[in-house]
Design a protein around this motif. Structure first.
Motif, PDB file in Angstrom:
ATOM      1  N   ALA A 192       5.903  10.484   1.778  1.00 61.00           N
ATOM      2  CA  ALA A 192       4.811   9.509   1.769  1.00 61.00           C
ATOM      3  C   ALA A 192       3.747   9.875   0.735  1.00 61.00           C
ATOM      4  CB  ALA A 192       4.182   9.414   3.159  1.00 61.00           C
ATOM      5  N   VAL A 193       3.398  11.152   0.634  1.00 53.52           N
ATOM      6  CA  VAL A 193       2.400  11.571  -0.358  1.00 53.52           C
ATOM      7  C   VAL A 193       2.934  11.344  -1.771  1.00 53.52           C
ATOM      8  CG1 VAL A 193       1.120  13.532  -1.289  1.00 53.52           C
ATOM      9  CG2 VAL A 193       1.284  13.222   1.176  1.00 53.52           C
ATOM     10  N   ALA A 194       4.206  11.640  -1.995  1.00 51.85           N
ATOM     11  CA  ALA A 194       4.798  11.416  -3.321  1.00 51.85           C
ATOM     12  C   ALA A 194       4.782   9.933  -3.670  1.00 51.85           C
ATOM     13  CB  ALA A 194       6.224  11.958  -3.355  1.00 51.85           C
ATOM     14  N   ARG A 195       4.984   9.090  -2.673  1.00 52.89           N
ATOM     15  CA  ARG A 195       4.987   7.655  -2.906  1.00 52.89           C
ATOM     16  C   ARG A 195       3.581   7.128  -3.176  1.00 52.89           C
ATOM     17  NH1 ARG A 195       6.938   6.195   1.727  1.00 52.89           N
ATOM     18  NH2 ARG A 195       4.943   5.737   2.695  1.00 52.89           N
ATOM     19  N   GLU A 196       2.615   7.548  -2.357  1.00 55.06           N
ATOM     20  CA  GLU A 196       1.255   7.008  -2.450  1.00 55.06           C
ATOM     21  C   GLU A 196       0.389   7.724  -3.478  1.00 55.06           C
ATOM     22  OE1 GLU A 196       0.360   4.389  -0.917  1.00 55.06           O
ATOM     23  OE2 GLU A 196       2.010   4.153   0.501  1.00 55.06           O
ATOM     24  N   ARG A 197       0.765   8.990  -3.835  1.00 56.95           N
ATOM     25  CA  ARG A 197      -0.040   9.813  -4.742  1.00 56.95           C
ATOM     26  C   ARG A 197      -1.468  10.003  -4.212  1.00 56.95           C
ATOM     27  NH1 ARG A 197       3.505  11.998  -8.695  1.00 56.95           N
ATOM     28  NH2 ARG A 197       5.310  10.638  -8.584  1.00 56.95           N
ATOM     29  N   HIS A 198      -1.582  10.008  -2.893  1.00 54.84           N
ATOM     30  CA  HIS A 198      -2.912  10.126  -2.284  1.00 54.84           C
ATOM     31  C   HIS A 198      -2.718  10.533  -0.816  1.00 54.84           C
ATOM     32  CE1 HIS A 198      -6.843   8.835  -0.657  1.00 54.84           C
ATOM     33  NE2 HIS A 198      -7.290   8.976  -1.911  1.00 54.84           N
ATOM     34  N   PHE A 199      -3.402  11.591  -0.382  1.00 56.43           N
ATOM     35  CA  PHE A 199      -3.211  12.085   0.981  1.00 56.43           C
ATOM     36  C   PHE A 199      -3.728  11.090   2.016  1.00 56.43           C
ATOM     37  CE2 PHE A 199      -2.363  16.002  -1.185  1.00 56.43           C
ATOM     38  CZ  PHE A 199      -1.588  16.755  -0.315  1.00 56.43           C
ATOM     39  N   GLY A 200      -4.860  10.458   1.729  1.00 60.10           N
ATOM     40  CA  GLY A 200      -5.423   9.514   2.687  1.00 60.10           C
ATOM     41  C   GLY A 200      -4.525   8.318   2.916  1.00 60.10           C
ATOM     42  N   ARG A 201      -4.041   7.711   1.815  1.00 59.45           N
ATOM     43  CA  ARG A 201      -3.155   6.556   1.954  1.00 59.45           C
ATOM     44  C   ARG A 201      -1.833   6.945   2.599  1.00 59.45           C
ATOM     45  NH1 ARG A 201      -5.158   5.484  -3.311  1.00 59.45           N
ATOM     46  NH2 ARG A 201      -3.226   6.245  -4.254  1.00 59.45           N
ATOM     47  N   ALA A 202      -1.329   8.147   2.270  1.00 59.15           N
ATOM     48  CA  ALA A 202      -0.090   8.612   2.883  1.00 59.15           C
ATOM     49  C   ALA A 202      -0.265   8.773   4.389  1.00 59.15           C
ATOM     50  CB  ALA A 202       0.347   9.936   2.256  1.00 59.15           C
ATOM     51  N   ALA A 203      -1.405   9.321   4.818  1.00 55.50           N
ATOM     52  CA  ALA A 203      -1.672   9.480   6.246  1.00 55.50           C
ATOM     53  C   ALA A 203      -1.711   8.126   6.938  1.00 55.50           C
ATOM     54  CB  ALA A 203      -2.991  10.227   6.453  1.00 55.50           C
TER      55      ALA A 203
END
Length: 312
Positions: free
Chosen positions: A11-22
């Motif tokens: 998810a982090v690799a996809r979103e490139r952002h920890f908040g959006r991945a969460a």
């Protein structure tokens, strides 16, 4: 190491952002960050470069995340094997289609698919080939419809149809009296093409070498006439800005008042359209059913490849 941790890093690799991945994983950001740090400590590597406005994946992280995606897909396969009574044609299918195919294929495809698989709605993504390839690789879509050539490791391609190209000119253009246009004639005209980065533009230039040579000439008018969509280019041609090359499926009765459409001389330039999925994708019946729906779509102007239906 857990499947949950693998889902987090994908998810982090996809979103490139920890908040959006969460958010996409329905957990708090601290929960996701702690789990990823735990996984990095366990593996003894750094998966992500933190600190900038956008999270970057490290080189080793790219390899780990690719493997994590495969592991997650295999886990889904285990679930399917545990419930073989479930119908592969039940549930949404995430399908990506390139811009120069979707407006013309989907109105024909969806009614055919509703007959073959009424309980398999499509979640659609329209984008460029490169972006769809990345989404397929990361599991964000289940399959994509693109034009050949397409060569991505870990994928399998199902042939759909061959589509010839045609020439579109403004009304009254001298070419409308010709039975056919030679590809070499395009170098004599101002030719409108899609913007750079679009695969259809590349296919046209590959098919018409004289035009491709002209594109590289400094200050050539042909190199400056570009449009963001086939519809935009169609209207520019109708206004008298030049001529263009279109896929046959994009030409319809509505164009009769605006454009003159002339075929190419044989052998006409064409593109092969394919349905591509991951080799590990478990809903193989859903993919072959989608392929059959394309064959039944009665898409005009193309040669369906039912005799070559097996994946390449």
């Amino acid at each position: 190491m857990t499947l949950t941790e693998l889902r987090y890093i994908v998810a982090v690799a996809r979103e490139r952002h920890f908040g959006r991945a969460a958010q996409s994983c329905y957990v708090s950001q601290p929960t996701l960050s702690i789990a990823i740090k735990k996984l990095e400590d366990e593996l003894g590597i750094t998966l992500f470069e933190r600190g900038g406005p956008e999270v970057a994946v490290t080189d080793i992280g790219e390899r780990v995340i690719e493997q994590a995606q495969r592991v997650l897909e295999e886990a889904e396969t285990v679930k399917r094997l545990a419930g073989e009574h479930q119908n592969e044609l039940v549930g949404p299918l995430k399908l990506g289609v390139i811009f120069t195919i979707s407006p013309y294929l989907l109105p024909k495809l969806i009614p055919a698919l509703r007959i073959l698989a009424p309980d398999m709605p499509l979640i659609l993504e329209e984008n460029y080939t490169a972006r769809l390839a990345e989404m397929l690789k990361r599991g964000e879509v289940d399959a994509i419809i693109v034009a050949d050539p397409f060569d991505e490791p870990g994928t399998v391609a199902y042939p759909l149809y061959d589509e010839p190209f045609v020439v579109a000119t403004p009304k009254g253009h001298p070419w409308e009296k010709q039975a056919a246009v030679r590809p070499s004639q395009l170098a004599e005209e101002s030719v409108l093409l899609l913007n750079q980065g679009n695969c259809f533009r590349d296919q046209v230039l590959q098919s018409c070498s004289e035009l491709a040579n002209r594109q590289h000439q400094s200050g050539s008018l042909a190199s400056t006439l570009q449009g963001s969509s086939l519809n935009t280019i169609r209207h520019m041609v109708a206004s008298g800005m030049g001529v263009t090359v279109l896929p046959a499926t994009s030409v319809g009765p509505a164009d009769d008042a605006l454009l003159s459409v002339v075929p190419f001389s044989e052998p006409a330039p064409q593109r092969r359209v394919m349905l591509v999925t991951r080799k590990q994708y478990f809903r193989r019946k859903a993919i072959t059913t989608l392929q059959q729906a394309v064959f039944r779509s009665a898409l005009p102007g193309v040669s369906m490849l039912e005799e070559e239906a097996q994946p390449a």
